[in-house]
Design a protein around this motif. Structure first.
Motif, PDB file in Angstrom:
ATOM      1  N   CYS A   1       6.723   3.265 -20.572  1.00 42.85           N
ATOM      2  CA  CYS A   1       8.138   3.562 -20.809  1.00 42.85           C
ATOM      3  C   CYS A   1       8.307   4.787 -21.709  1.00 42.85           C
ATOM      4  N   GLU A   2       7.456   4.924 -22.706  1.00 42.65           N
ATOM      5  CA  GLU A   2       7.540   6.088 -23.590  1.00 42.65           C
ATOM      6  C   GLU A   2       7.386   7.395 -22.818  1.00 42.65           C
ATOM      7  N   GLN A   3       6.535   7.386 -21.787  1.00 39.65           N
ATOM      8  CA  GLN A   3       6.292   8.615 -21.029  1.00 39.65           C
ATOM      9  C   GLN A   3       7.514   9.057 -20.222  1.00 39.65           C
ATOM     10  N   VAL A   4       8.415   8.150 -19.948  1.00 41.89           N
ATOM     11  CA  VAL A   4       9.594   8.517 -19.141  1.00 41.89           C
ATOM     12  C   VAL A   4      10.883   8.465 -19.970  1.00 41.89           C
ATOM     13  N   GLY A   5      10.770   8.362 -21.294  1.00 47.43           N
ATOM     14  CA  GLY A   5      11.950   8.427 -22.150  1.00 47.43           C
ATOM     15  C   GLY A   5      12.626   7.098 -22.417  1.00 47.43           C
ATOM     16  N   LEU A   6      11.967   5.994 -22.150  1.00 49.27           N
ATOM     17  CA  LEU A   6      12.544   4.683 -22.432  1.00 49.27           C
ATOM     18  C   LEU A   6      11.891   4.089 -23.681  1.00 49.27           C
ATOM     19  N   HIS A   7      12.689   3.351 -24.450  1.00 45.23           N
ATOM     20  CA  HIS A   7      12.180   2.665 -25.633  1.00 45.23           C
ATOM     21  C   HIS A   7      12.326   1.168 -25.424  1.00 45.23           C
ATOM     22  N   VAL A   8      11.203   0.442 -25.500  1.00 40.37           N
ATOM     23  CA  VAL A   8      11.207  -0.996 -25.270  1.00 40.37           C
ATOM     24  C   VAL A   8      11.682  -1.721 -26.524  1.00 40.37           C
ATOM     25  N   VAL A   9      12.690  -2.559 -26.367  1.00 39.89           N
ATOM     26  CA  VAL A   9      13.198  -3.348 -27.492  1.00 39.89           C
ATOM     27  C   VAL A   9      12.932  -4.836 -27.303  1.00 39.89           C
ATOM     28  N   GLY A  10      12.416  -5.224 -26.158  1.00 40.59           N
ATOM     29  CA  GLY A  10      12.088  -6.619 -25.910  1.00 40.59           C
ATOM     30  C   GLY A  10      11.224  -6.755 -24.680  1.00 40.59           C
ATOM     31  N   LEU A  11      10.166  -7.597 -24.783  1.00 37.29           N
ATOM     32  CA  LEU A  11       9.251  -7.753 -23.648  1.00 37.29           C
ATOM     33  C   LEU A  11       8.827  -9.215 -23.572  1.00 37.29           C
ATOM     34  N   LYS A  12       8.969  -9.784 -22.379  1.00 32.26           N
ATOM     35  CA  LYS A  12       8.652 -11.195 -22.173  1.00 32.26           C
ATOM     36  C   LYS A  12       7.878 -11.358 -20.870  1.00 32.26           C
ATOM     37  N   ARG A  13       6.732 -12.022 -20.936  1.00 34.52           N
ATOM     38  CA  ARG A  13       5.963 -12.296 -19.719  1.00 34.52           C
ATOM     39  C   ARG A  13       6.392 -13.655 -19.177  1.00 34.52           C
ATOM     40  N   ILE A  14       6.780 -13.663 -17.895  1.00 26.82           N
ATOM     41  CA  ILE A  14       7.325 -14.893 -17.315  1.00 26.82           C
ATOM     42  C   ILE A  14       6.446 -15.486 -16.218  1.00 26.82           C
ATOM     43  N   ARG A  15       5.406 -14.764 -15.796  1.00 28.63           N
ATOM     44  CA  ARG A  15       4.565 -15.280 -14.709  1.00 28.63           C
ATOM     45  C   ARG A  15       3.187 -14.656 -14.758  1.00 28.63           C
ATOM     46  N   ILE A  16       2.171 -15.464 -14.449  1.00 28.28           N
ATOM     47  CA  ILE A  16       0.805 -14.984 -14.227  1.00 28.28           C
ATOM     48  C   ILE A  16       0.335 -15.606 -12.924  1.00 28.28           C
ATOM     49  N   GLY A  17       0.131 -14.774 -11.904  1.00 28.18           N
ATOM     50  CA  GLY A  17      -0.236 -15.302 -10.600  1.00 28.18           C
ATOM     51  C   GLY A  17       0.857 -16.208 -10.072  1.00 28.18           C
ATOM     52  N   ARG A  18       0.492 -17.457  -9.763  1.00 33.91           N
ATOM     53  CA  ARG A  18       1.460 -18.432  -9.249  1.00 33.91           C
ATOM     54  C   ARG A  18       1.960 -19.386 -10.336  1.00 33.91           C
ATOM     55  N   VAL A  19       1.576 -19.139 -11.578  1.00 32.69           N
ATOM     56  CA  VAL A  19       1.968 -20.021 -12.679  1.00 32.69           C
ATOM     57  C   VAL A  19       3.129 -19.386 -13.434  1.00 32.69           C
ATOM     58  N   MET A  20       4.225 -20.119 -13.533  1.00 28.73           N
ATOM     59  CA  MET A  20       5.443 -19.630 -14.170  1.00 28.73           C
ATOM     60  C   MET A  20       5.561 -20.155 -15.598  1.00 28.73           C
ATOM     61  N   LEU A  21       6.222 -19.380 -16.447  1.00 29.80           N
ATOM     62  CA  LEU A  21       6.544 -19.833 -17.791  1.00 29.80           C
ATOM     63  C   LEU A  21       7.548 -20.979 -17.725  1.00 29.80           C
ATOM     64  N   GLY A  22       8.517 -20.835 -16.837  1.00 32.11           N
ATOM     65  CA  GLY A  22       9.505 -21.896 -16.635  1.00 32.11           C
ATOM     66  C   GLY A  22      10.291 -22.220 -17.884  1.00 32.11           C
ATOM     67  N   ASN A  23      10.476 -23.509 -18.134  1.00 31.45           N
ATOM     68  CA  ASN A  23      11.292 -23.983 -19.251  1.00 31.45           C
ATOM     69  C   ASN A  23      10.483 -24.279 -20.508  1.00 31.45           C
ATOM     70  N   LEU A  24       9.257 -23.852 -20.554  1.00 29.51           N
ATOM     71  CA  LEU A  24       8.426 -24.100 -21.731  1.00 29.51           C
ATOM     72  C   LEU A  24       9.061 -23.425 -22.948  1.00 29.51           C
ATOM     73  N   PRO A  25       9.398 -24.188 -23.981  1.00 30.15           N
ATOM     74  CA  PRO A  25      10.076 -23.595 -25.153  1.00 30.15           C
ATOM     75  C   PRO A  25       9.159 -22.656 -25.941  1.00 30.15           C
ATOM     76  N   VAL A  26       9.777 -21.735 -26.667  1.00 26.17           N
ATOM     77  CA  VAL A  26       9.025 -20.804 -27.513  1.00 26.17           C
ATOM     78  C   VAL A  26       8.248 -21.576 -28.570  1.00 26.17           C
ATOM     79  N   GLY A  27       6.975 -21.236 -28.733  1.00 24.60           N
ATOM     80  CA  GLY A  27       6.133 -21.877 -29.736  1.00 24.60           C
ATOM     81  C   GLY A  27       5.501 -23.166 -29.280  1.00 24.60           C
ATOM     82  N   GLN A  28       5.779 -23.622 -28.053  1.00 26.30           N
ATOM     83  CA  GLN A  28       5.187 -24.860 -27.552  1.00 26.30           C
ATOM     84  C   GLN A  28       4.198 -24.564 -26.421  1.00 26.30           C
ATOM     85  N   TRP A  29       3.422 -25.570 -26.067  1.00 23.84           N
ATOM     86  CA  TRP A  29       2.351 -25.368 -25.084  1.00 23.84           C
ATOM     87  C   TRP A  29       2.239 -26.596 -24.187  1.00 23.84           C
ATOM     88  N   ARG A  30       1.520 -26.385 -23.070  1.00 25.77           N
ATOM     89  CA  ARG A  30       1.205 -27.482 -22.155  1.00 25.77           C
ATOM     90  C   ARG A  30      -0.138 -27.189 -21.502  1.00 25.77           C
TER      91      ARG A  30
END
Length: 347
Positions: free
Chosen positions: A310-339
């Motif tokens: 983003c820096e190379q094209v003039g954008l500044h990131v103010v928030g970044l969240k990963r919601i999926r890896i492969g076929r596994v979704m983050l879904g409704n898992l609360p922040v700070g918790q695990w399964r």
């Protein structure tokens, strides 16, 4: 008048000095004359014949110091270098082959081989053994049992935690893996045990300023799937940005409706055409999720990749969240918790 006897005083005569014997002229030293080999052999034969005449019992004649036998050298290791021999024959190390087959990680393979849990063509394997591609590799039940007890954990990492070891005063995300933060809606049939926190390693990084899905695993197969050299597993992110062509602290920063002012050609560069660390990046899927948020789908994971892109094209990131890896979704898992990763889930 009687004369006193005269004391006879004799003086010892000094011995006559003899003339010094003439010395032989000193010859300048030069290189020693090399004796002919025939002369040396003849002298040795004569000495051995004389010794044999004096010692009819047949004792061996003693040798001069110069002729003493040399001390024997330690025997050379004639065993073949397994790695070198394997390379010549087109073979590869057994631990690498096991990882390619998806049986385990290389480190895990070495542990199993050391314990005698691996057979190659029916014979116990040895450490560093090269094998051909058609070798029959068998893993004993003890290894399977150990592997079945390994866990993979999905954590919704909060901002402020590092993915790996603690650094710069920030805690590792692994400290959040405890009974109190276990998601109560976890559908896995596993029950928390202290052993599940041992040897957990992050399968992929997530920056300290980022949040979202982080995978921690004891299973080398999972780690290789997600971060192996040939891994092509997709990772999906939601990225909130500002338009900052002059830098985040420069003039003209746009925080609202960024999509309206961001040039289309720069969006195309995000999709393909950028390089990091002098290496071209793989094509990425990049689209607007809403006027202030982009959706990235990547098949690689360089350090702080999205922020640097983003820096190379003039954008500044103010928030970044990963919601999926492969076929596994983050879904409704609360922040700070695990399964736990479910037995029927695959990346």
């Amino acid at each position: 008048m009687t004369d006193k006897p005269k004391t006879l005083q004799l003086k010892a005569k000094a011995p006559a000095e003899r003339p010094a014997a003439p010395r032989a002229p000193v010859r300048p030293r030069g290189p020693a004359r090399a004796r002919p080999l025939s002369e040396v052999k003849a002298e040795r034969a004569a000495r051995e014949a004389a010794w044999a005449a004096q010692n009819p019992q047949g004792d061996t004649a003693p040798r001069r110091p110069s002729e003493a036998p040399r001390p024997s050298r330690p025997p050379r290791d004639t065993r073949p270098d397994l790695a070198r021999v394997g390379n010549v024959r087109g073979e590869i190390r057994l631990n690498k082959r096991m990882a390619e087959l998806g049986l385990c990680s290389r480190r895990e393979a070495d542990e199993w081989i050391a314990r005698g849990w691996v057979l190659v063509n029916g014979q116990p394997a040895v450490m560093g053994q090269p094998v051909p591609p058609d070798a029959q590799v068998e893993v004993l039940p003890q290894a399977r049992h150990q592997q079945a007890g390994q866990v993979t954990i999905l954590l919704h990492k909060p901002v402020g935690y590092v993915s790996g070891l603690p650094e710069d005063g920030h805690e590792s995300a692994a400290v959040l893996i405890k009974p109190q933060s276990h998601w109560r809606d976890d559908r896995s049939d596993r029950r928390f045990e202290a052993v599940h926190t041992r040897g957990l390693a992050p399968a992929g990084r997530l920056d300290i300023d980022s949040t979202g899905l982080l995978v921690l695993t004891q299973d080398g197969r999972v780690a290789r799937t997600l971060i192996g050299e040939d891994s092509g597993v997709e990772k999906e992110y939601l990225v909130r940005v500002h338009w900052a062509p002059n830098g985040p602290k420069g003039a003209g920063v746009v925080t609202q409706d960024v999509q309206a002012v961001f040039p289309a050609e720069r969006l195309a560069l995000l999709r393909h055409g950028l390089s990091l660390d002098d290496q071209p990046l793989k094509p990425a899927q990049v689209d607007w999720q809403n006027p202030e948020q982009l959706r990235f789908v990547l098949r690689e994971g360089k350090k702080r990749q999205i922020r640097r892109m983003c820096e190379q094209v003039g954008l500044h990131v103010v928030g970044l969240k990963r919601i999926r890896i492969g076929r596994v979704m983050l879904g409704n898992l609360p922040v700070g918790q695990w399964r736990y990763l479910g037995g029927d889930e695959r990346f």
